[in-house]
Write an enzyme that holds these catalytic residues in place. Structure first.
Site, PDB file in Angstrom:
ATOM      1  N   HIS A  83       0.856  -1.183   0.000  1.00 54.04           N
ATOM      2  CA  HIS A  83       0.000   0.000   0.000  1.00 54.04           C
ATOM      3  C   HIS A  83       0.893   1.235   0.000  1.00 54.04           C
ATOM      4  O   HIS A  83       1.946   1.253   0.676  1.00 54.04           O
ATOM      5  CB  HIS A  83      -0.905   0.039   1.228  1.00 54.04           C
ATOM      6  CG  HIS A  83      -1.754  -1.178   1.402  1.00 54.04           C
ATOM      7  ND1 HIS A  83      -2.550  -1.674   0.396  1.00 54.04           N
ATOM      8  CD2 HIS A  83      -1.924  -2.014   2.468  1.00 54.04           C
ATOM      9  CE1 HIS A  83      -3.184  -2.758   0.834  1.00 54.04           C
ATOM     10  NE2 HIS A  83      -2.815  -2.986   2.076  1.00 54.04           N
ATOM     11  N   CYS A 174       0.306 -10.817  -3.696  1.00 53.30           N
ATOM     12  CA  CYS A 174      -0.773 -11.761  -3.399  1.00 53.30           C
ATOM     13  C   CYS A 174      -0.318 -13.218  -3.512  1.00 53.30           C
ATOM     14  O   CYS A 174      -1.134 -14.122  -3.687  1.00 53.30           O
ATOM     15  CB  CYS A 174      -1.980 -11.511  -4.298  1.00 53.30           C
ATOM     16  SG  CYS A 174      -2.525  -9.788  -4.283  1.00 53.30           S
TER      17      CYS A 174
END
Length: 221
Positions: A83, A174
């Protein structure tokens, strides 16, 4: 997909600006732990300072070269992601039990709110059955991770709008080695958080059957 009349109470949308990850995560936990059946559901729109977050299923091997960027072990599902500034976070704090909303339904709604937003710009985006999130030409533009506690959701989605994508090369995003990330701005989609945040919020509310929502700047005093 539309879950008409699924959410019956007024939704509060908080526009929080740029915040560090840890206090925001703590605030989500505090909100969820302290809410009751009368508490309004909320959506938090926020942008974070640079951070890697490692989900509950996270494996150390997917952190390739984190360097001096903080790594935070969190309680959402999924593996490691990044992020940073230029990425729109949308956290969904919804009483799923009260609203008779399943986890798969909420994940699908989060994916489709991004797909529908990008469709406004003639961008063809799609989810994948086996890898939650939203993709464009096999490149990932949005990641999704949730936690359910006391029948309520928190965490949410991260939409790459106009950010530095290079930190993703220091992880297996991920959990997928070589997965390429992409910004919506690169494809002439939403180019700023001021543009992206309200659009994905409105599309999510439409999918969940929410008509009444209140916008607030920051947290209540």
């Amino acid at each position: 997909m539309e879950l008409s009349n699924s959410i019956t109470n007024t939704l509060i949308v908080r526009q929080l600006g740029r915040l560090s990850y840890l206090p925001t995560w703590q605030a989500m936990q505090d909100f969820t732990n302290g809410r009751n059946q009368e508490s309004s559901d909320e959506i938090w729109l926020v942008e974070h300072e640079p951070v890697f977050t490692q989900g509950q299923a996270g494996k150390e091997e997917h952190l390739l070269m984190p360097g001096d960027t903080p790594v935070v072990q969190v309680d959402r599902g999924g593996q490691v992601t990044y992020h940073g500034p230029g990425q729109q976070m949308m956290y969904v704090l919804i009483n799923m039990k009260r609203n008779k909303l399943g986890v798969r339904q909420l994940v699908t709604a989060l994916e489709e709110c991004v797909v529908n937003t990008l469709k406004e710009y003639n961008i063809v985006a799609y989810p994948k059955v086996d890898a939650p999130g939203v993709y464009i030409d096999e490149k990932k533009v949005c990641s999704i991770g949730l936690r359910i506690r006391k029948g309520c959701s928190f965490h949410g989605l991260a939409l790459n709008v106009n950010m530095d994508l290079s930190p993703f090369k220091r992880i297996n995003p991920c959990g997928y080695a070589g997965l390429e990330m992409i910004n919506s701005a690169t494809l002439k989609g939403p180019a700023s958080l001021d543009e992206a945040g309200p659009k994905i919020t409105n599309h999510l509310c439409t999918l969940l059957g929410i008509s009444a929502k209140t916008y607030r700047e920051g947290f209540d005093e």
